[in-house]
Enzyme design. Structure first.
Site, PDB file in Angstrom:
ATOM      1  N   ARG A  11       4.124   8.126 -12.284  1.00  0.00           N
ATOM      2  CA  ARG A  11       3.909   6.751 -12.755  1.00  0.00           C
ATOM      3  C   ARG A  11       2.889   5.969 -11.932  1.00  0.00           C
ATOM      4  O   ARG A  11       2.455   4.898 -12.337  1.00  0.00           O
ATOM      5  CB  ARG A  11       5.255   6.001 -12.790  1.00  0.00           C
ATOM      6  CG  ARG A  11       6.071   6.357 -14.024  1.00  0.00           C
ATOM      7  CD  ARG A  11       7.438   5.692 -13.991  1.00  0.00           C
ATOM      8  NE  ARG A  11       8.346   6.347 -13.050  1.00  0.00           N
ATOM      9  CZ  ARG A  11       9.462   5.796 -12.593  1.00  0.00           C
ATOM     10  NH1 ARG A  11       9.810   4.586 -12.957  1.00  0.00           N
ATOM     11  NH2 ARG A  11      10.246   6.473 -11.763  1.00  0.00           N
ATOM     12  N   LYS A  16       1.645  10.215  -4.137  1.00  0.00           N
ATOM     13  CA  LYS A  16       2.329   8.920  -4.051  1.00  0.00           C
ATOM     14  C   LYS A  16       2.623   8.492  -2.613  1.00  0.00           C
ATOM     15  O   LYS A  16       2.369   7.336  -2.246  1.00  0.00           O
ATOM     16  CB  LYS A  16       3.633   8.959  -4.855  1.00  0.00           C
ATOM     17  CG  LYS A  16       4.414   7.649  -4.750  1.00  0.00           C
ATOM     18  CD  LYS A  16       5.483   7.519  -5.787  1.00  0.00           C
ATOM     19  CE  LYS A  16       6.690   8.327  -5.464  1.00  0.00           C
ATOM     20  NZ  LYS A  16       7.778   8.071  -6.434  1.00  0.00           N
ATOM     21  N   ASP A  18       9.120   8.059  -0.262  1.00  0.00           N
ATOM     22  CA  ASP A  18       8.603   6.923  -1.025  1.00  0.00           C
ATOM     23  C   ASP A  18       9.508   5.698  -0.924  1.00  0.00           C
ATOM     24  O   ASP A  18       9.400   4.775  -1.721  1.00  0.00           O
ATOM     25  CB  ASP A  18       8.375   7.316  -2.495  1.00  0.00           C
ATOM     26  CG  ASP A  18       9.648   7.772  -3.181  1.00  0.00           C
ATOM     27  OD1 ASP A  18      10.701   7.836  -2.513  1.00  0.00           O
ATOM     28  OD2 ASP A  18       9.586   8.065  -4.383  1.00  0.00           O
ATOM     29  N   GLU A  52      24.148  10.988 -11.990  1.00  0.00           N
ATOM     30  CA  GLU A  52      22.778  10.525 -12.253  1.00  0.00           C
ATOM     31  C   GLU A  52      22.756   9.662 -13.512  1.00  0.00           C
ATOM     32  O   GLU A  52      23.510   9.894 -14.454  1.00  0.00           O
ATOM     33  CB  GLU A  52      21.840  11.726 -12.417  1.00  0.00           C
ATOM     34  CG  GLU A  52      21.587  12.456 -11.120  1.00  0.00           C
ATOM     35  CD  GLU A  52      21.064  11.531 -10.031  1.00  0.00           C
ATOM     36  OE1 GLU A  52      20.037  10.873 -10.241  1.00  0.00           O
ATOM     37  OE2 GLU A  52      21.711  11.450  -8.966  1.00  0.00           O
ATOM     38  N   LYS A 108     -24.173  -7.268  15.980  1.00  0.00           N
ATOM     39  CA  LYS A 108     -23.719  -5.873  16.014  1.00  0.00           C
ATOM     40  C   LYS A 108     -24.058  -5.248  17.350  1.00  0.00           C
ATOM     41  O   LYS A 108     -25.186  -5.399  17.815  1.00  0.00           O
ATOM     42  CB  LYS A 108     -24.383  -5.084  14.885  1.00  0.00           C
ATOM     43  CG  LYS A 108     -23.895  -3.665  14.788  1.00  0.00           C
ATOM     44  CD  LYS A 108     -24.987  -2.683  14.418  1.00  0.00           C
ATOM     45  CE  LYS A 108     -25.833  -2.324  15.618  1.00  0.00           C
ATOM     46  NZ  LYS A 108     -26.742  -1.188  15.395  1.00  0.00           N
ATOM     47  N   TYR A 143     -29.943 -12.531  13.259  1.00  0.00           N
ATOM     48  CA  TYR A 143     -29.397 -11.181  13.468  1.00  0.00           C
ATOM     49  C   TYR A 143     -29.608 -10.762  14.913  1.00  0.00           C
ATOM     50  O   TYR A 143     -30.729 -10.822  15.432  1.00  0.00           O
ATOM     51  CB  TYR A 143     -30.086 -10.173  12.539  1.00  0.00           C
ATOM     52  CG  TYR A 143     -29.642  -8.748  12.792  1.00  0.00           C
ATOM     53  CD1 TYR A 143     -28.283  -8.413  12.729  1.00  0.00           C
ATOM     54  CD2 TYR A 143     -30.551  -7.742  13.115  1.00  0.00           C
ATOM     55  CE1 TYR A 143     -27.851  -7.107  12.981  1.00  0.00           C
ATOM     56  CE2 TYR A 143     -30.134  -6.437  13.352  1.00  0.00           C
ATOM     57  CZ  TYR A 143     -28.772  -6.128  13.291  1.00  0.00           C
ATOM     58  OH  TYR A 143     -28.358  -4.849  13.535  1.00  0.00           O
ATOM     59  N   ASN A 188     -30.493 -19.808  23.938  1.00  0.00           N
ATOM     60  CA  ASN A 188     -30.460 -20.426  22.622  1.00  0.00           C
ATOM     61  C   ASN A 188     -31.328 -19.590  21.690  1.00  0.00           C
ATOM     62  O   ASN A 188     -32.514 -19.427  21.909  1.00  0.00           O
ATOM     63  CB  ASN A 188     -30.995 -21.862  22.702  1.00  0.00           C
ATOM     64  CG  ASN A 188     -30.603 -22.627  21.450  1.00  0.00           C
ATOM     65  OD1 ASN A 188     -30.652 -22.077  20.347  1.00  0.00           O
ATOM     66  ND2 ASN A 188     -30.216 -23.870  21.608  1.00  0.00           N
ATOM     67  N   SER A 219     -37.283 -20.739  16.322  1.00  0.00           N
ATOM     68  CA  SER A 219     -36.825 -20.325  14.992  1.00  0.00           C
ATOM     69  C   SER A 219     -37.732 -19.244  14.417  1.00  0.00           C
ATOM     70  O   SER A 219     -38.918 -19.181  14.735  1.00  0.00           O
ATOM     71  CB  SER A 219     -36.833 -21.533  14.056  1.00  0.00           C
ATOM     72  OG  SER A 219     -35.883 -22.469  14.526  1.00  0.00           O
ATOM     73  N   GLY A 276     -41.677 -20.669  18.108  1.00  0.00           N
ATOM     74  CA  GLY A 276     -41.159 -20.401  16.769  1.00  0.00           C
ATOM     75  C   GLY A 276     -42.140 -19.562  15.950  1.00  0.00           C
ATOM     76  O   GLY A 276     -43.352 -19.692  16.106  1.00  0.00           O
TER      77      GLY A 276
HETATM   78  C1  UD1 Z   1      17.183  10.177  -6.777  1.00  0.00           C
HETATM   79  C2  UD1 Z   1      18.688  10.429  -6.767  1.00  0.00           C
HETATM   80  C3  UD1 Z   1      19.410   9.225  -7.362  1.00  0.00           C
HETATM   81  C4  UD1 Z   1      19.044   7.989  -6.559  1.00  0.00           C
HETATM   82  C5  UD1 Z   1      17.548   7.801  -6.542  1.00  0.00           C
HETATM   83  C6  UD1 Z   1      17.184   6.676  -5.616  1.00  0.00           C
HETATM   84  C7  UD1 Z   1      18.919  12.828  -7.101  1.00  0.00           C
HETATM   85  C8  UD1 Z   1      19.243  13.905  -8.058  1.00  0.00           C
HETATM   86  N1  UD1 Z   1      18.981  11.588  -7.570  1.00  0.00           N
HETATM   87  O1  UD1 Z   1      16.799  10.100  -8.118  1.00  0.00           O
HETATM   88  O2  UD1 Z   1      20.797   9.424  -7.316  1.00  0.00           O
HETATM   89  O3  UD1 Z   1      19.679   6.858  -7.118  1.00  0.00           O
HETATM   90  O4  UD1 Z   1      16.895   8.988  -6.033  1.00  0.00           O
HETATM   91  O5  UD1 Z   1      15.812   6.428  -5.655  1.00  0.00           O
HETATM   92  O6  UD1 Z   1      18.659  13.112  -5.951  1.00  0.00           O
HETATM   93  N2  UD1 Z   1      11.569  15.153  -4.567  1.00  0.00           N
HETATM   94  C9  UD1 Z   1      11.152  16.350  -4.036  1.00  0.00           C
HETATM   95  N3  UD1 Z   1      11.246  17.458  -4.793  1.00  0.00           N
HETATM   96  C10 UD1 Z   1      11.739  17.440  -6.045  1.00  0.00           C
HETATM   97  C11 UD1 Z   1      12.165  16.210  -6.583  1.00  0.00           C
HETATM   98  C12 UD1 Z   1      12.077  15.085  -5.817  1.00  0.00           C
HETATM   99  O7  UD1 Z   1      10.687  16.396  -2.884  1.00  0.00           O
HETATM  100  O8  UD1 Z   1      11.788  18.506  -6.662  1.00  0.00           O
HETATM  101  C13 UD1 Z   1      11.456  13.945  -3.731  1.00  0.00           C
HETATM  102  C14 UD1 Z   1      10.565  12.900  -4.331  1.00  0.00           C
HETATM  103  O9  UD1 Z   1       9.236  13.047  -3.856  1.00  0.00           O
HETATM  104  C15 UD1 Z   1      11.196  11.622  -3.825  1.00  0.00           C
HETATM  105  C16 UD1 Z   1      12.665  11.964  -3.706  1.00  0.00           C
HETATM  106  O10 UD1 Z   1      12.733  13.374  -3.638  1.00  0.00           O
HETATM  107  O11 UD1 Z   1      10.712  11.267  -2.545  1.00  0.00           O
HETATM  108  C17 UD1 Z   1      13.490  11.427  -4.870  1.00  0.00           C
HETATM  109  O12 UD1 Z   1      13.035  12.020  -6.059  1.00  0.00           O
HETATM  110  P1  UD1 Z   1      13.024  11.254  -7.434  1.00  0.00           P
HETATM  111  O13 UD1 Z   1      12.475  12.147  -8.448  1.00  0.00           O
HETATM  112  O14 UD1 Z   1      12.405   9.927  -7.270  1.00  0.00           O
HETATM  113  O15 UD1 Z   1      14.588  11.104  -7.689  1.00  0.00           O
HETATM  114  P2  UD1 Z   1      15.273  10.094  -8.655  1.00  0.00           P
HETATM  115  O16 UD1 Z   1      15.283  10.669  -9.996  1.00  0.00           O
HETATM  116  O17 UD1 Z   1      14.706   8.742  -8.472  1.00  0.00           O
HETATM  117 MG    MG Z   2      12.849   7.948  -7.582  1.00  0.00          MG
END
Ligand code: UD1
Ligand code: MG
Length: 459
Positions: free
Chosen positions: A15, A22, A102, A153, A354, A369, A380, A408, A426
């Site tokens: 997204r 990200k 993230d 979930e 600079k 400059y 001056n 100047s 000048g």
């Molecule tokens: C996850 C949680 C959810 C929670 C939410 C909070 C799970 C199944 N669900 O959901 O309960 O409320 O976070 O934000 O864990 N990532 C990987 N590898 C993967 C998938 C994800 O490294 O295969 C990492 C992503 O980069 C991210 C984090 O795991 O940093 C969370 O992944 P994301 O896909 O955002 O999980 P959510 O569906 O938001």
């Molecule tokens: Mg998430």
């Protein structure tokens, strides 16, 4: 008891609609992932592991450090699958803290609380009460004693479960041995066909292990970044936190909502910053420094009593820059890398400096400059004058002694030296050194033509 820290950062971040992974998008000038790593720094860990996948090479290069290990997750089959990949790297039988790359504003104290509550024995979840929990895993609690039973979930939740406002933040601390055992048993028969890490909660409950939910102090701490909108919202929240901290330490901000710090700002007493200023890198202010509206200020030391007037741009970059005590800069001034200004120096509008040193009391007030120059005390430097420091291939230095007066609209063709007390008429183009005390004039002589008649229009 050994502590492992695992940061999940393999997800795509679809997204964000960006070519940049990200977790490398910036918040307050620093990558999201760097914020998380920073929060973990004070925690004494036996192993720190970042799980990478999408843009793995870029992510690993951006945060590489000897204290960090990387585990690649290819393809990405869910958070449980991510932790499965990290299992061989986990050390000892203590606690494993799991964070998200993230979710940048997680506090060290909160991470510490999870680790302490886990103590290698309990599964501890960081949860948060949300006004709108859409998309979050829901914390299912026992009606009798409120004990945590499971995480469901969002996409798998019943309409009734979706009414629960307590969500899982995505962060937990788990006993390392049990975690290894649990993730090996995960299945992907769910709405998203993924291996959910969150399924380990029900496993812990089934084994009779204590499962605790700790609530986050504030929502900001657990907010994740999924799109540019959320990134901008978190940026504002982060900026506000920084502004509040600075104001509590005595810095006066005209409006904390119009203040941006992308780095570190230190300050003495009685400093004031007007609206719409951006600070980057390392900036230090002495006492009683005033900064006018709409300044961009990067990597510079500004000494006590200096005034930086409106619309000034200072960029010390790698070389750094410094502004002396009581100096007056701007409005509309530009200080570039290596600008070293002494006490009471004046740099006025549309003046660019600079890689130049200006000694105490030197002034360049208008449209000038100074590049690769060494300027003495009380010089001056007239309006419209420039150092011609570049011959098309190399840069050369201009040396200006104490008490020199440059008129100047002069061009000082470097390399050239003006001795102490010299005066430059000048409009001169100076190509030879000028001795101390001399007047140098290098321009066409003025001629007066009497009897000359101005042309008139032909009929
Ligand atoms: C996850 C949680 C959810 C929670 C939410 C909070 C799970 C199944 N669900 O959901 O309960 O409320 O976070 O934000 O864990 N990532 C990987 N590898 C993967 C998938 C994800 O490294 O295969 C990492 C992503 O980069 C991210 C984090 O795991 O940093 C969370 O992944 P994301 O896909 O955002 O999980 P959510 O569906 O938001
Ligand atoms: Mg998430």
């Amino acid at each position: 008891m050994a502590l492992n820290i695992v940061i999940m950062a393999a997800g795509k971040g679809t997204r964000m609609k960006s070519a940049t992974p990200k977790v490398l998008h910036k918040l307050g000038g620093r990558a999201l992932l760097s914020h998380v790593l920073g929060a973990c720094e004070p925690l004494a860990a036996a192993a720190r592991i970042v799980i990478t996948g999408h843009g793995a090479e870029q992510v690993e290069a951006a945060v590489a450090s000897p204290a960090l290990g990387f585990v690649r997750q290819m393809p990405q089959l869910g958070t449980g699958h991510a932790i499965q990949q990290a299992v061989p790297a986990l050390q000892g039988e203590g606690t494993t803290l799991i964070l998200n790359g993230d979710v940048p504003l997680i506090q060290t104290s909160t991470a510490k609380a999870l680790i302490d509550a886990c103590a290698g024995g309990a599964l501890v979840l960081l949860t948060v009460d949300l006004a709108d929990p859409t998309g979050y895993g829901r914390i299912i609690r026992n009606a009798d004693d409120g004990g945590v039973l499971a995480i469901v979930e969002h996409k798998d939740a019943t309409p009734e479960q979706r009414l629960i406002r307590e969500g899982y933040s995505g962060m937990m601390a788990a006993p390392t041995g049990a975690l290894k055992r649990w993730v090996a048993q995960l299945r992907n028969d769910n709405a998203q066909g993924e291996y959910y890490l969150t399924d380990i909660v029900a496993m812990a409950v089934a084994e009779g292990l204590p499962v605790l939910g700790i609530k986050a102090h504030n929502e900001t701490e657990v907010l994740g970044v999924n799109d540019p909108l959320q990134l901008a919202q978190l940026e504002r929240a982060f900026q506000r936190q920084q502004a509040d901290e600075l104001m509590r330490a005595g810095l006066r901000l005209a409006d904390p909502a119009r203040f941006d710090l992308r780095g570190a700002l230190s300050h003495g007493q009685d400093c004031e910053i007007d609206v719409n200023c951006v600070f980057e890198g390392q900036v230090s202010l002495g006492d009683d420094v005033r900064i006018g509206a709409n300044c961009v200020i990067r990597n510079v030391r500004i000494a006590s009593g200096a005034r930086i007037h409106e619309f000034t741009h200072i960029d010390g970059e790698a070389l750094g820059a410094s502004v002396g005590a009581g100096a007056l800069i701007g409005p509309f001034a530009r200080l570039r890398p290596g600008a070293q200004l002494g006490d009471e120096v004046h740099i006025g509008n549309f003046v660019e400096v600079k890689n130049s040193t200006l000694a105490k009391g030197a002034k360049a007030n208008h449209l000038a400059y100074l590049g690769d120059a060494t300027v003495g005390e009380r010089v001056n430097y007239g309006a419209g004058s420039i150092t011609a420091n570049y011959d098309g291939a190399n840069k050369h230095r201009t040396t200006i002694g104490n008490d020199v007066h440059v008129g100047s609209n002069c061009v000082l063709v470097a390399p050239v030296t003006l001795g102490d007390g010299a005066t430059i008429g000048g409009g001169s183009t100076i190509t030879k050194d000028v001795k101390p005390g001399e007047l140098a004039v290098a321009r066409g002589k003025q001629v007066a033509l009497s009897g000359w008649v101005r042309p008139v229009k032909k009929r």
